[in-house]
Design an enzyme around this catalytic site. Structure first.
Site, mmCIF file in Angstrom:
data_model
loop_
_atom_site.group_PDB
_atom_site.id
_atom_site.type_symbol
_atom_site.label_atom_id
_atom_site.label_comp_id
_atom_site.label_asym_id
_atom_site.label_seq_id
_atom_site.Cartn_x
_atom_site.Cartn_y
_atom_site.Cartn_z
ATOM 1 N N SER A 207 1.240 -1.287 -0.218
ATOM 2 C CA SER A 207 0.035 0.205 0.009
ATOM 3 C C SER A 207 0.923 1.133 -0.112
ATOM 4 C CB SER A 207 -0.720 -0.004 1.185
ATOM 5 O OG SER A 207 -1.501 1.561 1.825
ATOM 6 N N TYR B 176 -1.093 -0.275 10.261
ATOM 7 C CA TYR B 176 -1.632 -0.816 9.140
ATOM 8 C C TYR B 176 -0.375 -0.421 8.463
ATOM 9 C CZ TYR B 176 -3.611 -0.769 4.681
ATOM 10 O OH TYR B 176 -3.831 -1.095 3.031
#
Length: 257
Positions: free
Chosen positions: A141, A154
Site C-alpha cells: 500500500s 496498517y
C-alpha cells in the site's frame, strides 16, 4: 502444454476478486484463497472462470494461520500442481491510534498483513524452487511509504510487505524466482467502504484540491491494479525484480522525500 497456474489470496472480494478473473481471462488456471466460507468462494470461483475456459478452484483459509496455509498448500499442489504466479494480496485495514488502540488489534493487523504473506510464500515456494522458476507478487500500500497518523499499525505492516518483496527478491532471484510488489493508493473495494461516508467524502474533496491525479479521481478501480499484476506476471516485465510499483495516481509525488 497446460495453462499456467496463478494463486491469489484475498480472492473473494475487491482487488483479489478482480485479479482472479483477470488471470483466468489471460489464460491461467486460478486458485482462489480467502477466509470467506467455502460455499460463497465457490460461487466467486465460478464467476472468475466464466467464459474463460479456466479451472478456478476455491480454498478457505485464514492466511494468519500457518496450519491453514500449509493445509491449502498441500491441497493446491495435489489438485492443481505447482504455482507459477503467487499473488499475496490478502489484507485487512483498521484505523489505529498509538497508545489508544488495543494491542490485540495491532496483533491482528500484523498477523494478517505481514505474517500471512510470509506464511503463504513459505509454503508455496518449495515446488517453485525445485523447478527453478516462479513469480511472487506482493500487494502492499502507498500507506507503507509514508506515515499516516490514523493508520500506524496498517502502515507499518505494509512497509513490511514492501521489505518482504525486496528481501525475497535478493534471496530468490539467483534461484529463478522473480519477486515484485504493488503499492496501491485508494481503491474502491469493500476494504475502503468505511471512507465513503459524508464526512469521508468531504475530506476527500478537500484532499483533491492538492491531489495531482490527472484523472481527478481519488478512488481507482480494482481492474487498474489487476492489470499491473498481469504485467508483473508477464515476460514483458522481465527487467523488474525487487521493485515496488506505486499505483496511486501521483499522490506520493506530493509527499516529503
Amino acid at each position: 502444454m497446460g495453462r499456467p497456474l496463478a494463486l491469489v489470496t484475498g480472492a473473494a472480494s475487491g482487488i483479489g476478486l478482480d485479479m482472479a478473473g483477470a488471470f483466468a481471462r489471460a489464460g491461467y488456471d486460478v486458485a482462489l484463497v480467502d477466509v470467506t466460507p467455502l460455499a460463497r468462494q465457490r460461487e466467486v470461483a465460478a464467476e472468475a472462470a466464466a467464459g474463460s475456459g479456466a479451472r478456478c478452484l476455491a480454498y478457505e483459509a485464514d492466511v494468519s494461520s500457518a496450519a491453514d496455509v500449509r493445509r491449502i498448500a498441500d491441497a493446491v499442489h495435489a489438485e492443481l500442481g505447482t504455482v507459477d504466479v503467487l499473488v499475496n494480496n490478502a489484507g485487512i485495514w483498521t484505523t489505529t491510534e498509538p497508545g489508544v488502540t488495543p494491542l490485540a488489534e495491532f496483533d491482528r493487523l500484523v498477523d494478517v498483513n505481514l505474517r500471512g504473506p510470509y506464511y503463504v510464500a513459505h509454503h508455496f515456494l518449495p515446488p517453485m524452487l525445485a523447478r527453478g522458476r516462479g513469480n511472487l507478487i506482493f500487494v502492499g500500500s502507498v500507506s507503507g511509504l509514508a506515515g499516516d497518523p490514523h493508520s500506524a499499525a496498517y502502515s507499518a505492516t505494509k512497509a513490511g510487505v514492501a521489505m518482504l518483496a525486496r528481501t525475497f527478491a535478493a534471496a530468490l532471484g539467483p534461484k529463478g524466482i522473480r519477486v515484485n510488489a504493488i503499492a496501491p493508493g485508494a481503491v474502491a473495494t469493500p476494504l475502503t467502504a468505511a471512507l465513503r461516508t459524508p464526512a469521508g467524502d468531504e475530506a476527500i474533496r478537500a484532499m483533491m484540491k492538492s491531489h495531482p491525479s490527472p484523472t481527478r479521481r481519488f478512488f481507482m478501480a480494482p481492474a487498474e491494479i489487476s492489470q499491473l499484476a498481469l504485467f508483473l506476471a508477464s515476460d514483458t516485465s522481465s527487467a523488474l525484480h525487487g521493485a515496488v510499483l506505486v499505483a496511486d495516481q501521483g499522490l506520493s509525488a506530493t509527499l516529503p522525500a
